[in-house]
Scaffold this active site. Structure first.
Site, short mmCIF file in Angstrom:
data_model
loop_
_atom_site.label_atom_id
_atom_site.label_comp_id
_atom_site.label_asym_id
_atom_site.label_seq_id
_atom_site.Cartn_x
_atom_site.Cartn_y
_atom_site.Cartn_z
N GLU A 266 8.67 -0.11 2.74
CA GLU A 266 9.25 -0.93 1.67
C GLU A 266 9.56 -2.35 2.12
O GLU A 266 10.67 -2.86 1.91
CB GLU A 266 10.51 -0.26 1.09
CG GLU A 266 10.18 1.04 0.37
CD GLU A 266 11.34 1.64 -0.43
OE1 GLU A 266 12.48 1.18 -0.28
OE2 GLU A 266 11.08 2.56 -1.22
N GLU B 256 6.68 8.23 -1.47
CA GLU B 256 8.03 8.61 -1.90
C GLU B 256 7.99 8.83 -3.40
O GLU B 256 7.71 7.89 -4.16
CB GLU B 256 9.06 7.53 -1.54
CG GLU B 256 9.35 7.44 -0.06
CD GLU B 256 10.50 6.50 0.29
OE1 GLU B 256 11.45 6.39 -0.48
OE2 GLU B 256 10.40 5.86 1.36
O1 AHR Z 1 14.36 8.10 0.18
C1 AHR Z 1 15.50 7.28 0.19
C2 AHR Z 1 15.15 5.82 0.37
O2 AHR Z 1 14.44 5.37 -0.75
C3 AHR Z 1 14.24 5.50 1.52
O3 AHR Z 1 14.93 5.32 2.71
C4 AHR Z 1 13.60 4.20 1.09
O4 AHR Z 1 12.32 4.03 1.61
C5 AHR Z 1 13.64 4.26 -0.41
O5 AHR Z 1 14.18 3.12 -0.97
#
Ligand code: AHR
Length: 496
Positions: free
Chosen positions: A173, A291
């Site tokens: 990110e 994610e």
């Molecule tokens: O999964 C929780 C958080 O969400 C992670 O650390 C990050 O990559 C995202 O913003």
């Protein structure tokens, strides 16, 4: 009751599903590692301190890869802190989650854990405080057979055989201002390219994931993705996407989240294909949705500096699980471009598996649809024709019956996944499966119930769990069945 019709033709194929679509994520965050996968002294802990009750459930979920060690944690992490004798490892401040990191678990232990859990590691290199050099050193430590400083150190630390980690994320990110040492797209694109060059020079059998946008609502989306790919297109293999959904007291919109996810994937593909055209490239960029989940991103309570605080410990309801099912279907239906997907995360932190420190373990509601797709979603995704009523949402008109069909010719299995997203109406579904000849219906798994807000707890761990509906006996080539309102369904057939 409304009507829907589905025609499945076995030769109308979308794509083989990459097993990496059924991956997950463990970050050094909250209680994911400490009192999650690792709790020396727990009654099920093995000789390395790993909780066997957690390992058993991870195995049951059939997880292909586990992304590690972050997440936001990654951008401040020095991987060298996590190797060597435990008593010599430094205790550090983790600035991403305001946590004390004891470094009792590092890459070597995590690889051991992954083997015990029948899974494999998806590595990640720090692009915040980390450098292209430290990324190369980590890869050399993990994958180089021996005879160099870093590979010999791995051997000295007890791992003679290389870890052979094949898939690596170049940062996490990096478009997010919340990231430790966040970069703009040009700076990240340049750094990611140089890192990719070094990493592939060390081991050209690896695959690399470059950071795309953190989510589709980022002000820099999709320019970030275009610029990053313009720098890195030929050097990397996947572009990442992240997206979490939550219910803002509007069940109709929430249940239609799958449509937003689908729109996001399509626009990222379009952005990547623009860069492909610009570069006159023959290569198609695949996507790593590394994610995805439901996450109630309420402001976290302040906590003092401490180890393993209870953060992001969402309790998932039946409604969350059904919405989650729609997202899973969308990933399958984009399996021609999305080759990796990581359910974020796996244990305690926004996770399907939830542990009690020193005690019990439960399956959260989202455990079940994930297990279903991971178990029954392997094969070829087909392109059925589904005619169903539409529901108007802010994302556009959403089909009332998001559906994915996976045909596993080798195993002789046909599996239909669908969600009825309506809160008002059951659906009478007519399925035409004639192209398969005679089929045997083996199972209709359903997850539904009267209380959409029901959650599993340590005292009542089975409030939300799937059940089986009766199946039609004998050979079938078409059938009619009711798909109840707000339900996740897996309808399974044997083809031989
Ligand atoms: O999964 C929780 C958080 O969400 C992670 O650390 C990050 O990559 C995202 O913003």
């Amino acid at each position: 009751m409304k009507n829907a019709r589905m025609v499945v033709e076995k030769n109308f194929k979308l794509s083989e599903v990459d097993p990496k679509l059924f991956s997950s994520f463990i970050e050094h965050i909250g209680r994911a590692v400490y009192t999650g996968i690792y709790e020396p002294g727990h009654k099920t802990a093995d000789e390395q301190g790993f909780r066997q009750d957690v390992i058993d459930l991870v195995k049951d979920l059939n997880v292909t890869l586990v992304r590690y060690p972050g997440g936001n944690f990654l951008s401040g992490y020095n991987w060298v802190d996590g190797i060597g004798p435990k008593e010599d490892r430094p205790v550090r401040l983790d600035l991403a989650w305001h946590t004390i990191e004891p470094n009792e678990i590092g890459i070597d232990e995590f690889v051991d854990w992954a083997k015990k859990a029948n899974t494999a590691v998806m590595g990640a290199v720090n692009m915040g405080t980390g450098t292209p050099r430290s990324a190369g050193e980590l890869l050399e430590y993990c994958n180089f057979p021996g005879g160099t400083y870093w590979s010999d150190l791995r051997i000295k630390n007890g791992h003679k055989e290389p870890h052979n980690i094949k898939t690596w994320c170049i940062g996490n990110e990096m478009d997010g201002p919340w990231q430790i040492c966040h970069l703009d797209a040009v700076d990240y694109g340049k750094k990611a390219l140089e890192t990719a060059k070094i990493m592939k020079w060390i081991d050209n059998s690896i695959e690399l994931v470059v950071c795309g946008s953190s989510h589709s609502l980022m002000p820099t989306y999709p320019e970030w993705d275009r610029i990053v790919l313009e720098h890195t297109y030929e050097a990397v293999d996947y572009l990442s996407l992240h997206r979490y959904y939550e219910n803002f007291d509007n069940n109709k919109e929430f249940l239609a989240s799958f449509l937003d996810m689908d729109n996001f994937i399509r626009s990222v593909c379009a952005t990547a294909d623009y860069v492909k055209a610009l570069k006159r490239s023959k290569k198609t960029m695949y996507l790593s949705f590394d994610e995805w989940n439901i996450w109630y991103q309420k402001k976290q309570k302040e906590h003092p500096w401490q180890q393993a605080p209870e953060i992001l410990e969402d309790q998932y309801s039946l409604l969350d699980a059904i919405t989650f099912g729609g997202l899973a279907i969308t990933l399958l239906n984009n399996s021609d471009r999305v080759k990796i997907a990581c359910l974020a995360q796996l244990v305690n932190t926004i996770a399907p598996i939830f542990t009690e420190k020193g005690g019990r373990i439960i399956k959260q509601s989202i455990y079940y649809p994930f297990r279903d797709i991971s178990k029954f979603g392997r094969g070829t995704v087909l392109k059925p024709i589904v005619i169903a009523p539409a529901i108007e949402t802010s994302y556009g008109d959403a089909t009332m019956l998001p559906t994915s069909v996976v045909y596993n010719e080798e195993a002789g299995e046909l599996n239909v996944f669908c969600v009825n997203i309506s809160e008002e109406e059951d659906l009478l579904l007519n399925m035409d499966l004639r192209s398969f000849g005679d089929l045997e219906m083996v199972e209709h798994i359903i997850l539904n119930g009267d209380d959409l807000h029901a959650v599993n707890t340590f005292d009542q761990p089975d409030i939300v769990k799937p059940s089986n509906l009766p199946v039609k006996d004998g050979k079938v080539d078409s059938l009619e069945m009711v798909i109840p309102k707000v339900s996740w369904n897996v309808i399974r057939f044997k083809t031989k």
